[in-house]
Motif scaffolding. Sequence first.
Motif, PDB file in Angstrom:
ATOM      1  N   GLU A 158       0.835  -1.212   0.000  1.00  0.00           N
ATOM      2  CA  GLU A 158       0.000   0.000   0.000  1.00  0.00           C
ATOM      3  C   GLU A 158       0.864   1.256   0.000  1.00  0.00           C
ATOM      4  OE1 GLU A 158      -3.279   0.322  -0.440  1.00  0.00           O
ATOM      5  OE2 GLU A 158      -3.170  -1.858  -0.819  1.00  0.00           O
ATOM      6  N   LYS A 159       1.951   1.237   0.750  1.00  0.00           N
ATOM      7  CA  LYS A 159       2.859   2.390   0.782  1.00  0.00           C
ATOM      8  C   LYS A 159       3.538   2.596  -0.569  1.00  0.00           C
ATOM      9  CE  LYS A 159       3.785   2.134   5.751  1.00  0.00           C
ATOM     10  NZ  LYS A 159       4.779   1.838   6.811  1.00  0.00           N
ATOM     11  N   LYS A 161       2.202   1.837  -3.432  1.00  0.00           N
ATOM     12  CA  LYS A 161       1.166   2.391  -4.304  1.00  0.00           C
ATOM     13  C   LYS A 161       0.989   3.896  -4.087  1.00  0.00           C
ATOM     14  CE  LYS A 161      -1.569  -1.858  -4.846  1.00  0.00           C
ATOM     15  NZ  LYS A 161      -2.856  -2.541  -4.568  1.00  0.00           N
ATOM     16  N   LYS A 162       1.306   4.341  -2.872  1.00  0.00           N
ATOM     17  CA  LYS A 162       1.179   5.772  -2.557  1.00  0.00           C
ATOM     18  C   LYS A 162       2.433   6.555  -2.929  1.00  0.00           C
ATOM     19  CE  LYS A 162      -2.057   4.990   1.262  1.00  0.00           C
ATOM     20  NZ  LYS A 162      -2.256   5.044   2.728  1.00  0.00           N
ATOM     21  N   GLY A 163       3.414   5.850  -3.492  1.00  0.00           N
ATOM     22  CA  GLY A 163       4.599   6.543  -3.988  1.00  0.00           C
ATOM     23  C   GLY A 163       5.837   6.463  -3.121  1.00  0.00           C
ATOM     24  N   GLU A 164       5.774   5.759  -2.005  1.00  0.00           N
ATOM     25  CA  GLU A 164       6.972   5.643  -1.171  1.00  0.00           C
ATOM     26  C   GLU A 164       8.024   4.777  -1.871  1.00  0.00           C
ATOM     27  OE1 GLU A 164       6.649   5.079   3.032  1.00  0.00           O
ATOM     28  OE2 GLU A 164       4.509   5.632   3.049  1.00  0.00           O
TER      29      GLU A 164
END
Length: 266
Positions: A158-159, A161-164
């Motif tokens: 998930e992180k 996917k958020k760009g991390e």
Amino acid sequence: MQPTLSRLTLALALAFTLPGLALAQAAGAGAKIATVNGVAIPKSRVDAIVRAQVAQGQKDTPELRAAIGDRLITLEVLAQAAKLNKLDKSADTVAQIDIARSNILAQVYHTDYLKRHPVSEDAMKAEYEKIKSNMGDKEYKARHILVEKESDAKDIIEKLKKGEKFEELAKVSKDAGSKDKGGDLDWNLPSGFVKPFADAMVKLGKGKYTETPVKSQFGWHVIELEDVRPATFPGYEQVKPKVQQRLQQEMFEKVVTDLRAKAKVE
């Protein structure tokens, strides 16, 4: 180059443990290098040890023979001292001598069997092609993050996917060998990984990561594929000794299995 202590000690052990074998009869009858308290040290012992050392890459030199002879004299002195103190009669000593004798006989049988049953060139070439085929024709440069729980792996996805950044998230990885390198595993063939990992990795496109956690016996992985390139393999002549050793090992393992099956063990 002088022989290492462990190699020389093993060879010397052979000379003392099996004095009655043909190895001890290789030299002319009566030939000896010294007499210790009336006990002759046969030259055949030196010859046998030298042959063993030469087979392992040593050179037959006067210096080597002198070192072996000197050590044999020392061992005879110590052996006589042990007998004088009746240490050769203890149960532990007898057991150790029996074990050493059996071990050396097994090694001699192994060497003799391989000498009488050489692996053919055709068999080695066929094995080389089989190994080459099984390894695949591509190498993969991947990163991974290894965690204990599936839920932790899902959080990392998930992180991502958020760009991390994968490299930053890799700092929590259980894999100590790659966590400080952003999870980098360098270039590898798929066969270099456990199957679940390899199966997931080869399905990824360049720059993509697994959007579902991958389970292996080590835990849960999040895998990112950086690049793919054609695999390069060493030539047949380069790996021929290793291929020969592999086939010899497989052949002798079958011999051992067959001998055990025929043996009457009660």
